[in-house]
Design a protein around this motif. Structure first.
Motif, mmCIF file in Angstrom:
data_model
loop_
_atom_site.group_PDB
_atom_site.id
_atom_site.type_symbol
_atom_site.label_atom_id
_atom_site.label_comp_id
_atom_site.label_asym_id
_atom_site.label_seq_id
_atom_site.Cartn_x
_atom_site.Cartn_y
_atom_site.Cartn_z
ATOM 1 N N ARG A 1 0.754 -1.174 0.046
ATOM 2 C CA ARG A 1 0.068 -0.100 -0.044
ATOM 3 C C ARG A 1 0.887 1.196 -0.016
ATOM 4 N NH1 ARG A 1 -4.986 -1.789 2.777
ATOM 5 N NH2 ARG A 1 -4.660 -3.733 3.394
ATOM 6 N N GLY A 2 0.594 2.098 -0.845
ATOM 7 C CA GLY A 2 1.344 3.142 -1.154
ATOM 8 C C GLY A 2 0.474 4.693 -0.566
ATOM 9 N N TYR A 3 -0.851 4.213 -0.471
ATOM 10 C CA TYR A 3 -1.765 5.137 -0.208
ATOM 11 C C TYR A 3 -2.759 4.662 0.718
ATOM 12 C CZ TYR A 3 0.184 8.083 -3.823
ATOM 13 O OH TYR A 3 1.023 8.577 -4.560
ATOM 14 N N ILE A 4 -3.345 5.527 1.504
ATOM 15 C CA ILE A 4 -4.323 4.954 2.502
ATOM 16 C C ILE A 4 -5.718 5.026 2.049
ATOM 17 C CG2 ILE A 4 -4.628 7.284 3.839
ATOM 18 C CD1 ILE A 4 -4.675 5.435 6.470
ATOM 19 N N THR A 5 -6.434 3.818 1.918
ATOM 20 C CA THR A 5 -7.715 3.872 1.312
ATOM 21 C C THR A 5 -8.476 2.606 1.645
ATOM 22 O OG1 THR A 5 -9.228 4.636 -0.460
ATOM 23 C CG2 THR A 5 -7.303 3.196 -0.869
ATOM 24 N N GLY A 6 -9.654 2.439 1.434
ATOM 25 C CA GLY A 6 -10.308 0.938 1.428
ATOM 26 C C GLY A 6 -10.321 0.369 2.924
ATOM 27 N N SER A 7 -9.949 -0.637 3.156
ATOM 28 C CA SER A 7 -9.871 -1.329 4.410
ATOM 29 C C SER A 7 -8.888 -0.601 5.294
ATOM 30 C CB SER A 7 -9.734 -2.908 4.424
ATOM 31 O OG SER A 7 -8.428 -3.034 3.898
ATOM 32 N N GLY A 8 -7.637 -0.158 4.727
ATOM 33 C CA GLY A 8 -6.645 0.523 5.359
ATOM 34 C C GLY A 8 -7.175 1.830 6.118
ATOM 35 N N TRP A 9 -8.270 2.632 5.241
ATOM 36 C CA TRP A 9 -8.444 3.785 5.921
ATOM 37 C C TRP A 9 -9.697 3.357 7.114
ATOM 38 C CZ3 TRP A 9 -8.201 8.732 6.912
ATOM 39 C CH2 TRP A 9 -9.329 9.315 7.083
ATOM 40 N N VAL A 10 -10.524 2.486 6.960
ATOM 41 C CA VAL A 10 -11.251 2.048 8.089
ATOM 42 C C VAL A 10 -10.436 1.647 9.254
ATOM 43 C CG1 VAL A 10 -12.885 0.405 8.836
ATOM 44 C CG2 VAL A 10 -13.027 1.362 6.288
ATOM 45 N N GLU A 11 -9.513 0.840 9.006
ATOM 46 C CA GLU A 11 -8.861 0.534 10.396
ATOM 47 C C GLU A 11 -7.981 1.742 10.915
ATOM 48 O OE1 GLU A 11 -4.788 -1.727 11.566
ATOM 49 O OE2 GLU A 11 -5.885 -2.775 9.779
ATOM 50 N N TYR A 12 -7.483 2.880 9.910
ATOM 51 C CA TYR A 12 -6.817 3.850 10.692
ATOM 52 C C TYR A 12 -7.691 4.696 11.462
ATOM 53 C CZ TYR A 12 -4.406 8.190 10.436
ATOM 54 O OH TYR A 12 -3.640 9.521 10.730
ATOM 55 N N GLN A 13 -8.960 4.989 10.877
ATOM 56 C CA GLN A 13 -9.818 5.711 11.600
ATOM 57 C C GLN A 13 -10.175 5.154 12.927
ATOM 58 O OE1 GLN A 13 -12.899 5.540 8.295
ATOM 59 N NE2 GLN A 13 -13.003 7.687 8.658
ATOM 60 N N GLU A 14 -10.492 4.080 13.005
ATOM 61 C CA GLU A 14 -10.462 3.297 14.348
ATOM 62 C C GLU A 14 -9.272 3.186 15.339
ATOM 63 O OE1 GLU A 14 -11.668 -0.341 13.174
ATOM 64 O OE2 GLU A 14 -13.782 0.214 12.552
ATOM 65 N N SER A 15 -8.041 2.970 14.777
ATOM 66 C CA SER A 15 -6.928 2.794 15.646
ATOM 67 C C SER A 15 -5.669 3.340 15.466
ATOM 68 C CB SER A 15 -6.579 1.115 15.710
ATOM 69 O OG SER A 15 -6.504 0.896 14.386
ATOM 70 N N GLY A 16 -5.691 4.148 14.247
ATOM 71 C CA GLY A 16 -4.571 4.843 13.888
ATOM 72 C C GLY A 16 -3.531 3.949 13.125
ATOM 73 N N THR A 17 -3.704 2.703 12.955
ATOM 74 C CA THR A 17 -3.025 1.899 12.267
ATOM 75 C C THR A 17 -3.500 1.197 10.913
ATOM 76 O OG1 THR A 17 -4.212 -0.049 13.371
ATOM 77 C CG2 THR A 17 -2.251 0.820 14.421
ATOM 78 N N VAL A 18 -2.703 0.682 9.933
ATOM 79 C CA VAL A 18 -3.019 0.004 8.921
ATOM 80 C C VAL A 18 -2.324 -1.577 8.992
ATOM 81 C CG1 VAL A 18 -2.939 -0.275 6.567
ATOM 82 C CG2 VAL A 18 -3.377 1.954 7.379
ATOM 83 N N CYS A 19 -3.264 -2.604 9.248
ATOM 84 C CA CYS A 19 -2.957 -3.696 9.331
ATOM 85 C C CYS A 19 -1.742 -3.947 10.338
ATOM 86 C CB CYS A 19 -1.968 -4.434 8.198
ATOM 87 S SG CYS A 19 -3.105 -4.577 6.653
ATOM 88 N N GLY A 20 -2.345 -3.202 11.672
ATOM 89 C CA GLY A 20 -1.469 -3.157 12.708
ATOM 90 C C GLY A 20 -0.176 -2.384 12.822
ATOM 91 N N ILE A 21 0.034 -1.599 11.837
ATOM 92 C CA ILE A 21 1.151 -0.902 11.536
ATOM 93 C C ILE A 21 0.881 0.504 11.815
ATOM 94 C CG2 ILE A 21 3.091 -0.097 10.142
ATOM 95 C CD1 ILE A 21 2.728 -2.383 8.238
ATOM 96 N N PRO A 22 1.234 1.152 13.054
ATOM 97 C CA PRO A 22 1.066 2.682 13.581
ATOM 98 C C PRO A 22 1.579 3.589 12.441
ATOM 99 C CG PRO A 22 2.418 1.317 15.172
ATOM 100 C CD PRO A 22 2.223 0.543 14.196
ATOM 101 N N LEU A 23 0.604 4.475 12.087
ATOM 102 C CA LEU A 23 0.934 5.622 11.155
ATOM 103 C C LEU A 23 0.706 7.015 12.014
ATOM 104 C CD1 LEU A 23 -1.006 4.474 8.125
ATOM 105 C CD2 LEU A 23 1.266 4.325 8.452
#
Length: 295
Positions: A113-135
């Motif tokens: 993933r080079g950009y945040i969207t889709g399921s990654g965006w949903v997770e980021y809104q909830e926890s500030g992570t994408v697939c458990g990786i802090p952003l």
């Protein structure tokens, strides 16, 4: 040409000299009837899937379009070992098939993933992570990530959902050396492909790669590569100037299908038939991406 049933996945062609051995959601695999020929014939169908369902009707010429795109990308990335094998492709599927080496496929989808969207965006809104990786805080839907992320998924058996996994779980599945190789090769391929797309005025937001190993243990890029079914492409100018997520991230893929289903189906029971205009607009987006890339 005669067809054989493949249950819920549709039908597979009967191809002289080749024996149908497997059908996935959108591709059919064949083994040679010559016992000494270990190559696999990979045939892309016009079937379209979303939310783990094969939909009806299919997208006209989708198999040929995505095969053309895969072949083009394999050529651009030819210094990375891949699964392509030499030989004549049967005339009946010449525009939609590839001959491939028989590989032992690895049970990991290598998502970058080079950009945040889709399921990654949903997770980021909830926890500030994408697939458990802090952003970092403050990212918006569609923003470029500080650096591309390797976010693997476990390739579940047919009929089950793929599962996002950590790098540590990848190590458990394939070993530490192979996991590191998958990560490093995937990130390098993404960076090169994203640069090529950028030259064409396109953004490669994310993609997934699949790999297998040959008889000598060499890691080879396999399956489809950087197609509209495995990747999100956006128009770079629209991404810069758009005022809404839908304007910025109008993708050259089956997002039209996903959006229509999300608005017209509760994901209970069998999905509804796709309207003709949804089918036509999706096919147009597949063709436009190929034209933009010059594939």
């Amino acid at each position: 040409m005669e067809r054989v049933s493949t249950s819920s996945e549709g039908t597979a062609l009967v191809i002289p000299g080749w024996r149908h051995i497997y059908s996935g959601k959108v591709r059919d695999l064949y083994a040679s009837e010559d016992a000494e020929d270990t190559r696999i014939l990979v045939v892309a169908s016009d079937r379209v899937s979303a939310f783990d369902f094969v939909l009806s009707p299919g997208i006209p010429q989708k198999g040929a379009l995505l095969t053309r795109l895969s072949r083009w990308w394999f050529a651009q990335l030819s210094d990375t070992p891949n699964h392509l094998a030499a030989g004549e492709i049967p005339d009946a599927v010449a525009d939609r098939a590839m001959l491939a080496q028989s590989l032992e496929m690895l049970p990991v989808e290598c998502v970058v993933r080079g950009y945040i969207t889709g399921s990654g965006w949903v997770e980021y809104q909830e926890s500030g992570t994408v697939c458990g990786i802090p952003l970092p805080a403050g990212l918006e839907n569609g923003d470029r990530l500080p650096e591309p992320l390797f976010t693997p998924a476990y390739k579940a058996p047919m009929g089950e959902h793929d599962e996002n996994i950590t790098f540590e779980k990848t190590v458990e599945l394939v070993g530490s050396a192979r996991a590191a190789e998958l990560r490093d090769v995937s990130l390098a391929l993404y960076s090169r492909a994203a640069a090529i797309a950028e030259e064409k005025g396109l953004i490669l937001a994310d993609t997934k790669f699949e790999f297998g190993t040959d008889a000598d243990g060499v890691l080879r890029l396999a399956d489809e590569v950087l197609t509209s079914d495995s990747s999100r492409y956006w128009d770079a100018e629209a991404w810069e100037s758009g005022s809404t997520p839908s304007e910025r991230m109008a993708s050259f893929d089956k997002q039209i299908v996903r959006d229509w289903l999300a608005a017209n189906w509760d994901k209970q029971g069998e999905p509804p038939l796709l309207p003709e205009d949804v089918v036509e607009r999706t096919a147009d987006r597949y063709r436009e991406l190929i034209e933009r890339l010059g594939a």
